[in-house]
Design a protein around this motif. Structure first.
Motif, mmCIF file in Angstrom:
data_model
loop_
_atom_site.group_PDB
_atom_site.id
_atom_site.type_symbol
_atom_site.label_atom_id
_atom_site.label_comp_id
_atom_site.label_asym_id
_atom_site.label_seq_id
_atom_site.Cartn_x
_atom_site.Cartn_y
_atom_site.Cartn_z
ATOM 1 N N LEU A 249 0.841 -1.345 0.041
ATOM 2 C CA LEU A 249 0.244 -0.184 -0.103
ATOM 3 C C LEU A 249 0.893 1.398 0.012
ATOM 4 O O LEU A 249 0.446 2.367 -0.772
ATOM 5 N N LYS A 250 1.946 1.251 1.014
ATOM 6 C CA LYS A 250 2.831 2.512 0.823
ATOM 7 C C LYS A 250 3.350 2.645 -0.546
ATOM 8 O O LYS A 250 3.549 3.984 -1.139
ATOM 9 N N TYR A 251 4.064 1.626 -1.113
ATOM 10 C CA TYR A 251 4.707 1.570 -2.319
ATOM 11 C C TYR A 251 3.481 2.420 -3.534
ATOM 12 O O TYR A 251 3.786 3.224 -4.239
ATOM 13 N N LEU A 252 2.265 1.706 -3.614
ATOM 14 C CA LEU A 252 1.313 2.263 -4.409
ATOM 15 C C LEU A 252 0.930 3.604 -4.238
ATOM 16 O O LEU A 252 0.800 4.256 -5.248
ATOM 17 N N GLN A 253 0.859 3.902 -3.004
ATOM 18 C CA GLN A 253 0.395 5.496 -2.638
ATOM 19 C C GLN A 253 1.386 6.379 -3.176
ATOM 20 O O GLN A 253 1.274 7.346 -3.651
ATOM 21 N N ASN A 254 2.860 6.018 -2.800
ATOM 22 C CA ASN A 254 4.062 6.726 -3.460
ATOM 23 C C ASN A 254 4.276 6.991 -4.685
ATOM 24 O O ASN A 254 4.709 7.958 -5.176
ATOM 25 N N ASN A 255 3.679 5.853 -5.543
ATOM 26 C CA ASN A 255 4.196 5.800 -6.792
ATOM 27 C C ASN A 255 2.958 5.866 -7.932
ATOM 28 O O ASN A 255 3.407 6.117 -9.162
ATOM 29 N N PHE A 256 1.926 5.757 -7.550
ATOM 30 C CA PHE A 256 0.617 6.130 -8.322
ATOM 31 C C PHE A 256 0.579 7.643 -8.947
ATOM 32 O O PHE A 256 -0.167 7.757 -9.942
ATOM 33 N N GLN A 257 1.277 8.373 -8.340
ATOM 34 C CA GLN A 257 1.264 9.684 -8.818
ATOM 35 C C GLN A 257 2.626 9.900 -9.634
ATOM 36 O O GLN A 257 3.066 11.059 -9.612
ATOM 37 N N THR A 258 3.021 9.095 -10.300
ATOM 38 C CA THR A 258 4.286 9.040 -11.148
ATOM 39 C C THR A 258 3.678 9.008 -12.831
ATOM 40 O O THR A 258 2.874 8.191 -12.954
ATOM 41 N N THR A 259 3.984 10.043 -13.458
ATOM 42 C CA THR A 259 3.855 9.916 -14.985
ATOM 43 C C THR A 259 4.101 8.747 -15.542
ATOM 44 O O THR A 259 5.243 7.897 -15.296
ATOM 45 N N PRO A 260 3.208 8.219 -16.587
ATOM 46 C CA PRO A 260 3.467 6.827 -16.956
ATOM 47 C C PRO A 260 4.894 6.646 -17.639
ATOM 48 O O PRO A 260 5.411 5.717 -17.823
ATOM 49 N N LEU A 261 5.405 7.921 -18.471
ATOM 50 C CA LEU A 261 6.573 7.853 -19.182
ATOM 51 C C LEU A 261 7.639 7.411 -17.980
ATOM 52 O O LEU A 261 8.741 6.659 -18.269
ATOM 53 N N GLU A 262 7.646 8.253 -16.966
ATOM 54 C CA GLU A 262 8.486 8.026 -15.813
ATOM 55 C C GLU A 262 8.528 6.701 -15.196
ATOM 56 O O GLU A 262 9.434 5.932 -14.856
ATOM 57 N N VAL A 263 7.453 5.747 -15.047
ATOM 58 C CA VAL A 263 7.219 4.604 -14.663
ATOM 59 C C VAL A 263 8.178 3.606 -15.636
ATOM 60 O O VAL A 263 8.800 2.826 -15.042
ATOM 61 N N VAL A 264 7.755 3.822 -16.934
ATOM 62 C CA VAL A 264 8.517 3.087 -17.767
ATOM 63 C C VAL A 264 9.774 3.155 -17.753
ATOM 64 O O VAL A 264 10.700 2.205 -17.907
ATOM 65 N N ALA A 265 10.461 4.491 -17.571
ATOM 66 C CA ALA A 265 11.855 4.867 -17.846
ATOM 67 C C ALA A 265 12.297 4.140 -16.452
ATOM 68 O O ALA A 265 13.718 3.525 -16.615
ATOM 69 N N ASP A 266 11.723 4.055 -15.293
ATOM 70 C CA ASP A 266 12.341 3.545 -14.141
ATOM 71 C C ASP A 266 12.375 2.240 -14.185
ATOM 72 O O ASP A 266 13.193 1.582 -13.890
ATOM 73 N N ALA A 267 11.493 1.384 -14.760
ATOM 74 C CA ALA A 267 11.522 0.164 -15.385
ATOM 75 C C ALA A 267 12.586 -0.347 -16.228
ATOM 76 O O ALA A 267 13.397 -1.344 -16.032
ATOM 77 N N CYS A 268 13.167 0.454 -17.245
ATOM 78 C CA CYS A 268 14.062 0.318 -18.114
ATOM 79 C C CYS A 268 15.535 0.438 -17.283
ATOM 80 O O CYS A 268 16.317 -0.511 -17.683
ATOM 81 N N THR A 269 15.456 1.288 -16.385
ATOM 82 C CA THR A 269 16.697 1.275 -15.398
ATOM 83 C C THR A 269 16.892 -0.069 -14.578
ATOM 84 O O THR A 269 18.102 -0.029 -14.009
ATOM 85 N N ASP A 270 15.933 -0.585 -14.243
ATOM 86 C CA ASP A 270 16.009 -1.782 -13.413
ATOM 87 C C ASP A 270 16.253 -2.965 -14.130
ATOM 88 O O ASP A 270 16.624 -3.993 -13.594
ATOM 89 N N LEU A 271 16.281 -3.080 -15.573
ATOM 90 C CA LEU A 271 16.562 -4.262 -16.264
ATOM 91 C C LEU A 271 18.003 -4.569 -16.151
ATOM 92 O O LEU A 271 18.937 -4.064 -15.964
ATOM 93 N N ASP A 272 18.151 -6.192 -16.184
ATOM 94 C CA ASP A 272 19.612 -6.643 -15.880
ATOM 95 C C ASP A 272 20.515 -6.302 -17.117
ATOM 96 O O ASP A 272 21.656 -6.140 -16.810
ATOM 97 N N ASP A 273 19.995 -5.997 -18.291
ATOM 98 C CA ASP A 273 21.034 -5.640 -19.444
ATOM 99 C C ASP A 273 20.049 -4.999 -20.480
ATOM 100 O O ASP A 273 18.867 -5.184 -20.667
ATOM 101 N N GLY A 274 20.778 -4.180 -21.068
ATOM 102 C CA GLY A 274 20.463 -3.473 -22.438
ATOM 103 C C GLY A 274 19.022 -2.392 -21.994
ATOM 104 O O GLY A 274 18.430 -2.071 -22.833
ATOM 105 N N GLY A 275 18.845 -2.006 -20.690
ATOM 106 C CA GLY A 275 17.769 -1.029 -20.294
ATOM 107 C C GLY A 275 17.792 0.284 -20.964
ATOM 108 O O GLY A 275 16.759 0.574 -21.803
ATOM 109 N N ALA A 276 18.946 0.719 -21.286
ATOM 110 C CA ALA A 276 18.985 2.134 -21.817
ATOM 111 C C ALA A 276 18.564 2.011 -23.492
ATOM 112 O O ALA A 276 17.989 3.006 -23.990
#
Length: 349
Positions: A249-276
């Motif tokens: 709940l804490k995570y969702l409350q803190n992050n559902f106010q993130t723009t969709p493009l930033e959510v996707v960007a954050d996920a790309c930086t979490d990839l094990d390889d080739g995220g950029a």
């Protein structure tokens, strides 16, 4: 709100790392912020919202920070309290003020530009009473909305109430909020089905623009919603507490106010390889999409385009190619570690 426009954002990190120039994305974000400030000034000088039971909430490109020259203002007056005849007068006054300052009115679906009530949004999840309108407002309230003005308490209470409701009734112990994820998936499928319904109801008018949005911005919202659900599991595991409801709940409350493009960007930086590289693929295509949306001539052609004319329309060919590239990038993201197993286990079944 966490935004891809901020200098410290993951979006900027990928852009700098790949030496890309996504001027259309950044320009749309800047325009969105300027227009939100304009609306804030309008609210301060116009009809008062009254008290903490009311929040003026915007959706769509204004909330996602993707404002282009043809954008309209999707809004609702969110009510979390007793019904009052004055509420309708306030909504009408807001609508008149928007017309005075030349903002385009919302689409004619009836989802926006009116009153919405917390009881339906929080308690009518699933079942026969959960209309398409209610589902759309609820999911978009989480995935692409921003409260404006001084009164945000109602917005905060309702969004927290929706998230709590999803978690309270989720029997899963997997740490992925299945109830919420299933509703996000249902929303995406409903949007796709409604596309065909609107095609019939409107005799094909506006088909091209709706098709472009379905390929791009609607798909972006859906992907961001899935990623937030996946990351809530990862956040809960990192927290290490025995009970997962609190950390999720804490995570969702803190992050559902993130723009969709930033959510996707954050996920790309979490990839094990080739995220950029994957991020570059996704955002380069989205930058081209916003460039088309901000071109009055091309947008006008899409607005007037019917499905039977799409085979001979260079603008639609351009949008289709952009959409195909965008989807390839999203698939590469969702089927790369650490999201591949989550996508197969929760996104498919």
């Amino acid at each position: 709100m966490k935004s891809h426009f901020d200098e410290s954002s993951k979006f900027r990190e990928i852009m700098n790392k790949t030496r890309a120039d996504w001027a259309n994305i950044l320009g749309a974000a800047k325009a969105a912020r300027e227009n939100r400030e304009k609306l804030n000034s309008m609210l301060q000088n116009g009809e008062p919202l009254g008290n903490e039971d009311l929040s003026f909430v915007v959706f769509g490109s204004l909330a996602r920070e993707e404002w282009t020259s043809g954008s309209d203002v999707d809004w609702t007056l969110l009510i979390d309290g007793e019904a009052n005849p004055q509420h309708l007068k306030i909504a009408q006054a807001i609508n008149e003020k928007l017309e005075e300052v030349n903002f385009r009115e919302p689409g004619r679906t009836g989802v926006f530009g009116n009153l919405s009530f917390s009881h339906e949004i929080i308690h009518q999840i699933g079942g026969q009473s959960d209309t398409n309108r209610n589902t759309t407002q609820r999911i978009l309230l989480l995935l692409e909305s921003v409260p404006l003005g001084d009164h945000v308490q109602a917005f905060d209470r309702v969004t927290s109430g929706v998230l709590s409701r999803y978690l309270e009734e989720d029997p899963s112990s997997s740490k992925v909020p299945r109830f919420l994820l299933n509703d996000i998936i249902r929303f995406w499928r409903t949007v796709a089905v409604d596309f065909a319904s609107k095609q019939r109801e409107r005799a094909g008018k506006g088909w091209g623009l709706r098709n472009a949005k379905l390929r791009m911005s609607r798909k972006l919202i859906f992907t961001a919603g899935m990623l937030l659900c996946f990351n809530s599991k990862r956040s809960a595991e990192a927290d290490g507490s025995e009970s997962t409801d609190g950390p999720i709940l804490k995570y969702l409350q803190n992050n559902f106010q993130t723009t969709p493009l930033e959510v996707v960007a954050d996920a790309c930086t979490d990839l094990d390889d080739g995220g950029a590289e994957i991020g570059n693929k996704i955002f380069s295509q989205y930058d081209l999409f916003l460039k088309v949306m901000n071109d009055p001539e091309k947008r006008g052609k899409l607005e007037s385009l019917r499905s039977d004319g799409s085979k001979n329309c260079p603008v639609f060919d351009e949008v289709r190619a952009i959409g195909n590239g965008f989807q390839e990038g999203l698939i590469a993201l969702l089927f790369s570690d650490p999201f591949a197993e989550l996508t197969k286990e929760y996104g498919v079944f």
